[in-house]
Scaffold this motif. Structure first.
Motif, PDB file in Angstrom:
ATOM      1  N   GLY A  16       0.803  -1.210   0.000  1.00 22.84           N
ATOM      2  CA  GLY A  16       0.000   0.000   0.000  1.00 22.84           C
ATOM      3  C   GLY A  16       0.836   1.261   0.000  1.00 22.84           C
ATOM      4  O   GLY A  16       2.071   1.220  -0.061  1.00 22.84           O
ATOM      5  N   SER A  17       0.128   2.392   0.076  1.00 26.06           N
ATOM      6  CA  SER A  17       0.774   3.705   0.013  1.00 26.06           C
ATOM      7  C   SER A  17       0.272   4.610   1.120  1.00 26.06           C
ATOM      8  O   SER A  17      -0.861   4.465   1.594  1.00 26.06           O
ATOM      9  N   LEU A  18       1.125   5.539   1.504  1.00 23.45           N
ATOM     10  CA  LEU A  18       0.763   6.604   2.433  1.00 23.45           C
ATOM     11  C   LEU A  18       1.498   7.866   2.012  1.00 23.45           C
ATOM     12  O   LEU A  18       2.606   7.787   1.452  1.00 23.45           O
ATOM     13  N   ARG A  19       0.902   9.005   2.318  1.00 23.55           N
ATOM     14  CA  ARG A  19       1.589  10.270   2.106  1.00 23.55           C
ATOM     15  C   ARG A  19       1.669  11.014   3.427  1.00 23.55           C
ATOM     16  O   ARG A  19       0.638  11.315   4.045  1.00 23.55           O
ATOM     17  N   LEU A  20       2.877  11.272   3.855  1.00 23.65           N
ATOM     18  CA  LEU A  20       3.110  12.035   5.077  1.00 23.65           C
ATOM     19  C   LEU A  20       3.271  13.509   4.727  1.00 23.65           C
ATOM     20  O   LEU A  20       3.857  13.845   3.705  1.00 23.65           O
ATOM     21  N   SER A  21       2.750  14.341   5.604  1.00 20.40           N
ATOM     22  CA  SER A  21       2.879  15.783   5.426  1.00 20.40           C
ATOM     23  C   SER A  21       3.647  16.375   6.590  1.00 20.40           C
ATOM     24  O   SER A  21       3.580  15.857   7.714  1.00 20.40           O
ATOM     25  N   CYS A  22       4.348  17.454   6.320  1.00 19.99           N
ATOM     26  CA  CYS A  22       5.076  18.169   7.369  1.00 19.99           C
ATOM     27  C   CYS A  22       4.812  19.662   7.184  1.00 19.99           C
ATOM     28  O   CYS A  22       5.308  20.272   6.227  1.00 19.99           O
ATOM     29  N   ALA A  23       4.011  20.207   8.079  1.00 19.84           N
ATOM     30  CA  ALA A  23       3.691  21.632   8.028  1.00 19.84           C
ATOM     31  C   ALA A  23       4.742  22.410   8.812  1.00 19.84           C
ATOM     32  O   ALA A  23       4.984  22.123   9.989  1.00 19.84           O
ATOM     33  N   ALA A  24       5.355  23.369   8.143  1.00 17.92           N
ATOM     34  CA  ALA A  24       6.415  24.150   8.767  1.00 17.92           C
ATOM     35  C   ALA A  24       5.892  25.522   9.178  1.00 17.92           C
ATOM     36  O   ALA A  24       5.094  26.133   8.468  1.00 17.92           O
TER      37      ALA A  24
END
Length: 126
Positions: A16-24
């Protein structure tokens, strides 16, 4: 104050797939070298990826090349880690990181971070 907040972790089956986000916040992503690292239970920190706009350098760990892709959305001051073809050995807490702009992307950069987030757990089941 420099702050990084990850999101997007979760549980997924192998393949499967995942997308991680990083808000700066507290800085502009264009002005820093950005990256991701992970830490699995009982294991040491492992550099995942890194990108520097200032010198164009980039880094992906060998085991993640072709599966993981890092991207940056300047308008949202956010960067991402797209993870495809996930494997159980990818299970770990994933952290986003930032270094001052004069930092070249290299595996050695992960030994000394300037800023990092609180982490988000990724669990891959077989």
């Amino acid at each position: 104050e420099v702050q990084l907040v990850e999101s997007g972790g979760g549980s997924v089956q192998a393949g499967g797939s995942l997308r991680l986000s990083c808000a700066a916040s507290g800085f502009i992503v264009d002005d820093y070298t950005l990256g991701w690292f992970r830490q699995a239970p009982g294991k040491e920190r492992e550099g995942v990826s890194c990108f520097s706009l200032s010198d164009g350098s980039s880094y992906y760990a060998d085991s993640m090349k072709g599966r993981f892709t890092m991207s940056i959305d300047n308008a949202k001051n956010t960067f991402y880690l797209q993870m495809n073809s996930l494997k159980p050995e990818d299970t770990a807490v994933y952290y986003c990181a930032a270094w001052t702009a004069d930092t070249t992307c290299h595996i050695s950069a992960f030994a000394l971070l300037d800023a990092w987030g609180q982490g988000t757990l990724v669990t891959v089941s077989s």
